[in-house]
Design a protein around this motif. Sequence first.
Motif, PDB file in Angstrom:
ATOM      1  N   PRO A 142     -16.688 -34.167 -50.742  1.00  0.00           N
ATOM      2  CA  PRO A 142     -17.300 -33.142 -51.583  1.00  0.00           C
ATOM      3  C   PRO A 142     -16.782 -33.085 -53.011  1.00  0.00           C
ATOM      4  O   PRO A 142     -17.506 -32.647 -53.907  1.00  0.00           O
ATOM      5  CB  PRO A 142     -16.989 -31.840 -50.836  1.00  0.00           C
ATOM      6  CG  PRO A 142     -15.706 -32.127 -50.125  1.00  0.00           C
ATOM      7  CD  PRO A 142     -15.819 -33.556 -49.697  1.00  0.00           C
ATOM      8  N   ALA A 181     -19.735 -19.170 -52.456  1.00  0.00           N
ATOM      9  CA  ALA A 181     -19.128 -20.485 -52.228  1.00  0.00           C
ATOM     10  C   ALA A 181     -18.424 -21.009 -53.475  1.00  0.00           C
ATOM     11  O   ALA A 181     -19.036 -21.166 -54.538  1.00  0.00           O
ATOM     12  CB  ALA A 181     -20.197 -21.477 -51.762  1.00  0.00           C
ATOM     13  N   PHE A 208     -15.973 -24.128 -45.163  1.00  0.00           N
ATOM     14  CA  PHE A 208     -15.071 -25.116 -45.748  1.00  0.00           C
ATOM     15  C   PHE A 208     -14.060 -25.475 -44.664  1.00  0.00           C
ATOM     16  O   PHE A 208     -13.209 -24.651 -44.293  1.00  0.00           O
ATOM     17  CB  PHE A 208     -14.347 -24.544 -46.964  1.00  0.00           C
ATOM     18  CG  PHE A 208     -15.227 -24.254 -48.148  1.00  0.00           C
ATOM     19  CD1 PHE A 208     -15.346 -25.167 -49.181  1.00  0.00           C
ATOM     20  CD2 PHE A 208     -15.934 -23.062 -48.230  1.00  0.00           C
ATOM     21  CE1 PHE A 208     -16.154 -24.897 -50.281  1.00  0.00           C
ATOM     22  CE2 PHE A 208     -16.752 -22.784 -49.321  1.00  0.00           C
ATOM     23  CZ  PHE A 208     -16.862 -23.702 -50.348  1.00  0.00           C
ATOM     24  N   VAL A 260     -17.654 -29.782 -45.806  1.00  0.00           N
ATOM     25  CA  VAL A 260     -18.332 -28.522 -46.085  1.00  0.00           C
ATOM     26  C   VAL A 260     -19.644 -28.495 -45.306  1.00  0.00           C
ATOM     27  O   VAL A 260     -20.440 -29.432 -45.391  1.00  0.00           O
ATOM     28  CB  VAL A 260     -18.613 -28.358 -47.592  1.00  0.00           C
ATOM     29  CG1 VAL A 260     -19.318 -27.025 -47.874  1.00  0.00           C
ATOM     30  CG2 VAL A 260     -17.328 -28.463 -48.403  1.00  0.00           C
ATOM     31  N   THR A 287     -11.712 -32.136 -47.051  1.00  0.00           N
ATOM     32  CA  THR A 287     -12.571 -31.045 -46.611  1.00  0.00           C
ATOM     33  C   THR A 287     -13.967 -31.554 -46.281  1.00  0.00           C
ATOM     34  O   THR A 287     -14.524 -32.376 -47.007  1.00  0.00           O
ATOM     35  CB  THR A 287     -12.685 -29.975 -47.715  1.00  0.00           C
ATOM     36  OG1 THR A 287     -11.381 -29.540 -48.094  1.00  0.00           O
ATOM     37  CG2 THR A 287     -13.498 -28.774 -47.247  1.00  0.00           C
ATOM     38  N   ARG A 335     -11.067 -27.753 -43.887  1.00  0.00           N
ATOM     39  CA  ARG A 335     -10.075 -28.702 -44.407  1.00  0.00           C
ATOM     40  C   ARG A 335      -9.117 -29.120 -43.302  1.00  0.00           C
ATOM     41  O   ARG A 335      -8.564 -28.288 -42.592  1.00  0.00           O
ATOM     42  CB  ARG A 335      -9.270 -28.075 -45.554  1.00  0.00           C
ATOM     43  CG  ARG A 335      -8.333 -29.076 -46.211  1.00  0.00           C
ATOM     44  CD  ARG A 335      -7.409 -28.462 -47.229  1.00  0.00           C
ATOM     45  NE  ARG A 335      -6.621 -29.515 -47.865  1.00  0.00           N
ATOM     46  CZ  ARG A 335      -5.580 -30.116 -47.285  1.00  0.00           C
ATOM     47  NH1 ARG A 335      -5.192 -29.739 -46.079  1.00  0.00           N
ATOM     48  NH2 ARG A 335      -4.944 -31.093 -47.917  1.00  0.00           N
ATOM     49  N   LYS A 380     -12.369 -24.352 -53.186  1.00  0.00           N
ATOM     50  CA  LYS A 380     -11.876 -24.301 -51.810  1.00  0.00           C
ATOM     51  C   LYS A 380     -11.855 -25.685 -51.156  1.00  0.00           C
ATOM     52  O   LYS A 380     -11.363 -25.827 -50.031  1.00  0.00           O
ATOM     53  CB  LYS A 380     -12.763 -23.375 -50.966  1.00  0.00           C
ATOM     54  CG  LYS A 380     -12.711 -21.911 -51.373  1.00  0.00           C
ATOM     55  CD  LYS A 380     -11.386 -21.280 -51.002  1.00  0.00           C
ATOM     56  CE  LYS A 380     -11.380 -19.788 -51.278  1.00  0.00           C
ATOM     57  NZ  LYS A 380     -10.063 -19.183 -50.952  1.00  0.00           N
ATOM     58  N   ALA A 381     -12.397 -26.695 -51.829  1.00  0.00           N
ATOM     59  CA  ALA A 381     -12.548 -28.020 -51.211  1.00  0.00           C
ATOM     60  C   ALA A 381     -11.690 -29.064 -51.907  1.00  0.00           C
ATOM     61  O   ALA A 381     -11.399 -28.974 -53.097  1.00  0.00           O
ATOM     62  CB  ALA A 381     -14.014 -28.452 -51.244  1.00  0.00           C
ATOM     63  N   VAL A 416     -21.492 -20.664 -45.410  1.00  0.00           N
ATOM     64  CA  VAL A 416     -20.914 -21.936 -45.840  1.00  0.00           C
ATOM     65  C   VAL A 416     -19.511 -22.026 -45.241  1.00  0.00           C
ATOM     66  O   VAL A 416     -18.715 -21.091 -45.352  1.00  0.00           O
ATOM     67  CB  VAL A 416     -20.840 -22.039 -47.378  1.00  0.00           C
ATOM     68  CG1 VAL A 416     -20.138 -23.339 -47.798  1.00  0.00           C
ATOM     69  CG2 VAL A 416     -22.228 -21.965 -47.987  1.00  0.00           C
TER      70      VAL A 416
END
Length: 253
Positions: free
Chosen positions: A166, A213, A194, A224, A222, A196, A217-218, A192
Amino acid sequence: MTGRLSIVGTGPGNPNQTTPEALAAIAAAHVFFGYGPYLDRLTLRDDQRRVASDNREELSRAKDALHTAASGEQVCVVSGGDPGVFAMAAAVLEAMEAGPPAWRDLDLAIIPGVTAMLAVAARAGAPLGHDFCAISLSDNLKPWTVIESRLRAVAIAGLVIALYNPISKARPHQLGTAFAILREVLPWTTPVIFGRAAGRPDEAITIMTLAEADPGKADMATCVIIGSPETRLIERPGRSPLVYSPRSTGGPQ
C-alpha cells in the motif's frame, strides 16, 4: 540426479501458519533462494544452503533458481504469504517461459500458503465473506493509471478490496490517492481494516471508516482491506468490533 524446484509460501509470518506441505518441501530441498527476511524465517540444516537477494530482484532470483535446479539440485524458492499472490511463482514462470527448453522439463511444485489478506481478514472477522479482489498499489510493473482505473471499477462493482504493497518511501502518496478515489464511489462509512504484521508479535489491527482512513496507519508490512457497501461492523462492548461481509448481496449501490 534429476533437479526439482519447489516454490513455497511460508505464510504471513506466524510459524503456526506455515502448512505441513510447505514444511515437507523445505525439508526436502538443498538450496534456498529468496528475499533475506523470508529466508530468516527458516531453520535450515548444515547440508542446506541459502542464497538471499533483495526484494526487487525477483526475476534474477527466479533465473538463478531455475538454473540451479536444472543442474540437478533440489531447489526451494521461498515467498512469504502465498507464492502465487504478488510473489515468486509468477516470476519463476515468467523466467521459465523466456528461458531455455530444459527449464520446462523440471519437476516443478508450487506449494500454497496463507496470504496476508486471509490472515488480516481472520483477525478482523469475515470481511471477505462475499466477492472480493486483491490489488497491488505498487506501480513498479504497471502504470499508476491502470491501478486507478481498477480501483474505480471494482468499487463500482461492489467488491471488497484487499490492497497489497500500500505504501513505501518511494510511493508515499498513492494510498491516500486510492482512498480519495474510493470515496468518490463508496459510502464514507465503509469499514477499512489496516492489518499490520498479522499473526506476528508486532501485529496491529486497526479498523476505521473510509472517511477516517489515514494512510499513515500503513507501511509495507500492512495489508489494507476496504469493505463493500454491504460490509458491516458488529460492535462488542469491551472487545474489538468484528467486520463482516454478508453472504448475500443486492448488487452495486
